[in-house]
Scaffold this motif. Structure first.
Motif, short mmCIF file in Angstrom:
data_model
loop_
_atom_site.label_atom_id
_atom_site.label_comp_id
_atom_site.label_asym_id
_atom_site.label_seq_id
_atom_site.Cartn_x
_atom_site.Cartn_y
_atom_site.Cartn_z
N ARG A 37 0.84 -1.20 0.00
CA ARG A 37 0.00 0.00 0.00
C ARG A 37 0.88 1.26 0.00
O ARG A 37 0.58 2.22 -0.71
CB ARG A 37 -0.91 -0.04 1.23
CG ARG A 37 -1.99 1.02 1.26
CD ARG A 37 -3.15 0.68 0.34
NE ARG A 37 -3.78 -0.59 0.66
CZ ARG A 37 -4.71 -0.76 1.60
NH1 ARG A 37 -5.11 0.26 2.33
NH2 ARG A 37 -5.25 -1.95 1.79
N ARG A 38 1.94 1.23 0.79
CA ARG A 38 2.82 2.41 0.87
C ARG A 38 3.57 2.65 -0.43
O ARG A 38 3.83 3.79 -0.81
CB ARG A 38 3.79 2.25 2.04
CG ARG A 38 3.13 2.47 3.39
CD ARG A 38 4.13 2.32 4.52
NE ARG A 38 3.52 2.69 5.80
CZ ARG A 38 4.10 2.54 6.98
NH1 ARG A 38 5.32 1.99 7.05
NH2 ARG A 38 3.49 2.91 8.09
N LEU A 39 3.92 1.56 -1.12
CA LEU A 39 4.60 1.72 -2.41
C LEU A 39 3.70 2.44 -3.40
O LEU A 39 4.18 3.13 -4.31
CB LEU A 39 5.00 0.35 -2.97
CG LEU A 39 6.18 -0.34 -2.27
CD1 LEU A 39 6.36 -1.75 -2.82
CD2 LEU A 39 7.46 0.48 -2.44
N GLY A 40 2.40 2.29 -3.21
CA GLY A 40 1.46 2.97 -4.08
C GLY A 40 1.03 4.33 -3.58
O GLY A 40 0.10 4.93 -4.12
N GLY A 41 1.66 4.81 -2.51
CA GLY A 41 1.35 6.12 -1.97
C GLY A 41 0.24 6.15 -0.94
O GLY A 41 -0.18 7.22 -0.50
#
Length: 481
Positions: A80-84
């Protein structure tokens, strides 16, 4: 509970519930607490902004199952964090209470650890997580061990801070109502006194108010919940006659007077708290279903003493005789633990004889598992796993035969069934008999939530098949003569 999202911007919460009916109730109330913050329920963690694991600590390896799930959520959070984006992870319930800070240290992806007495403070805990997130953005990382922890036993009752129940708390005409929490019995195998705290009974006025709200929201069946539900001793309703507190029997009589309520149940009870008034209620109140879960744990007096149960096998048998005297059609369910430290072949034989003498309609059976911090964990003479496995198989075989016989004894009867959900096959629906048996009939989804008379046609190990009796209107299930 259904997802009530109305637009693509609304936040979502996924709540995974482990363990007992009390945890189901708590999960529902967590959803109620989060709803004013804009959270709708999600069907999967992948769709959620917040994931709550509401945990149980009764059985061995319970915490390991939680950590396994947390590993998957950690990976989801990283994606999720990789996608912002981001994902907030909370661990609630009894594992949270028992392990506390260790959860955050062992799995840093966890943002919140909250015990079963503090989940009403979830909005405050989420706000603290949000502030930490704002601080983290400077360097992109959260400090190790910076998760939010709340495992205190607050002086104020959580029930005083929970929203009123709504239609979302009623499932197919049935709802749970927590009236008592905690335990003062300190059985040597049990973690409940350490994770749920001392016995607490909600005031009768508060319980009655919630019961009326649930019935108004569509509940025709209420199940009263407590770790030791028949130890209930709540503050009496104002202007009531007969003392400053009510026991469970008085509470049941009062709840049964609510218009629209057809069925009442309670769980889990303890033999030490089955008093004369409560026994009498089983013969007096037609709304109280003819089913009682009364855990005995063992049929050996020696093992019962080692478990600190506070009752013997003869006491249990006398209770059963008295209950069946006022309610002859009463179905009994129980809990059994095999392989408690020091349990001999003779002790296990005593358990098998007790089961044979009493007869149970259903039961929950477990191999003894050491729970850290309990007196039983420190006892010597721990039994080999192979011994426990063999004894469990023998006990389950006997109890399974009894359950099949009990189901078979109802074939031909016409009974009211509360339909709860779709069955496994198309055009099939599943409901509960007065004795809490699963009953299948052919019918449509429009029957879910309704009480319909059914003729029972065939019995199986875990269920019965029936047909709707169209020419008979549903009636209350009357006390057997």
């Amino acid at each position: 509970m259904k997802d009530v999202r109305t637009d693509g911007q609304r936040k979502r919460v996924f709540i995974r519930t482990y363990g007992c009916q009390m945890n189901v109730y708590d999960s529902d109330r967590m959803a109620d607490v989060l709803r004013p913050l804009g959270y709708a329920l999600s069907d999967t963690p992948e769709q959620a902004d917040l994931v709550v694991l509401n945990t149980c600590h009764i059985r061995e390896r319970a915490s390991e199952k939680v950590y396994s799930e947390l590993g998957r959520l950690r990976d989801l959070k990283s994606e999720r964090r990789l996608g912002g984006g981001d994902l907030t992870i909370a661990v609630a319930g009894c594992v949270a209470q028992a392990e506390g800070e260790e959860i955050i240290q062992r799995q840093p992806a966890v943002d919140i650890v909250v015990g079963p007495q503090a989940y009403h403070r979830l909005p405050e805990l989420l706000a603290r997580v949000a502030r930490q997130s704002d601080d983290r953005r400077a360097d992109g990382r959260r400090r190790p061990g910076a998760g939010v922890l709340d495992t205190e036993f607050p002086a104020e009752s959580k029930f005083d801070h929970l929203p009123a129940p709504s239609e979302a708390d009623v499932r197919a005409g049935s709802a749970f109502l927590s009236i008592q929490e905690g335990c003062d019995k300190f059985c040597t195998f049990c973690v409940v006194p350490y994770t749920r705290g001392a016995e607490y009974s909600r005031p009768a006025t508060a319980v009655l108010r919630e019961a009326r709200s649930l019935v108004a929201a569509g509940a025709t069946e209420l199940t009263l919940l407590g770790q030791n539900v028949n130890a209930y001793h709540g503050e009496a309703a104002p202007s009531s006659i007969g003392g400053s507190t009510w026991g469970l029997a008085r509470l049941i009589r009062e709840i049964a007077e609510i218009d629209g309520l057809v069925r009442l149940r309670y769980t889990t009870s303890h033999p030490r708290d089955m008093d004369d008034d409560l026994i009498a209620v089983h013969g007096d109140v037609p709304q109280l279903m003819p089913y009682l879960h009364l855990p005995v744990q063992s049929g050996s007096d020696r093992i019962l003493e080692a478990m600190n149960r506070g009752h013997g096998r003869d006491h249990y048998r006398r209770l059963v005789d008295r209950l069946r005297g006022v309610r002859p059609d009463l179905a009994l369910s129980s809990d059994f633990i095999v392989g408690f430290p020091g349990e001999s072949d003779a002790d296990f034989d005593d358990t098998m004889r007790l089961v044979d003498e009493i007869g149970f309609a259903s039961a929950y059976t477990f191999k003894y598992s050491r729970r850290p911090g309990t007196p039983g964990a420190a006892l010597g003479d721990q039994l080999a796993e192979s011994v426990k496995t063999a004894r469990l198989a023998a006990l389950q075989s006997l109890l399974g035969n009894q359950q099949r016989d009990f189901n078979a004894s109802k074939v031909g009867a016409v009974v009211p069934v509360l339909f709860a959900e779709a069955g496994r096959k198309p055009g099939q629906i599943l409901g509960k008999s007065p004795w809490l048996q699963s009953v299948y009939v052919e019918g449509g989804a429009d029957m879910i939530g309704s009480i319909v008379n059914v003729r029972l046609l065939a019995a199986y190990a875990l269920s019965l098949a029936g047909e709707v009796v169209a020419d008979e209107s549903p009636t209350r299930f009357e006390v057997a003569a």
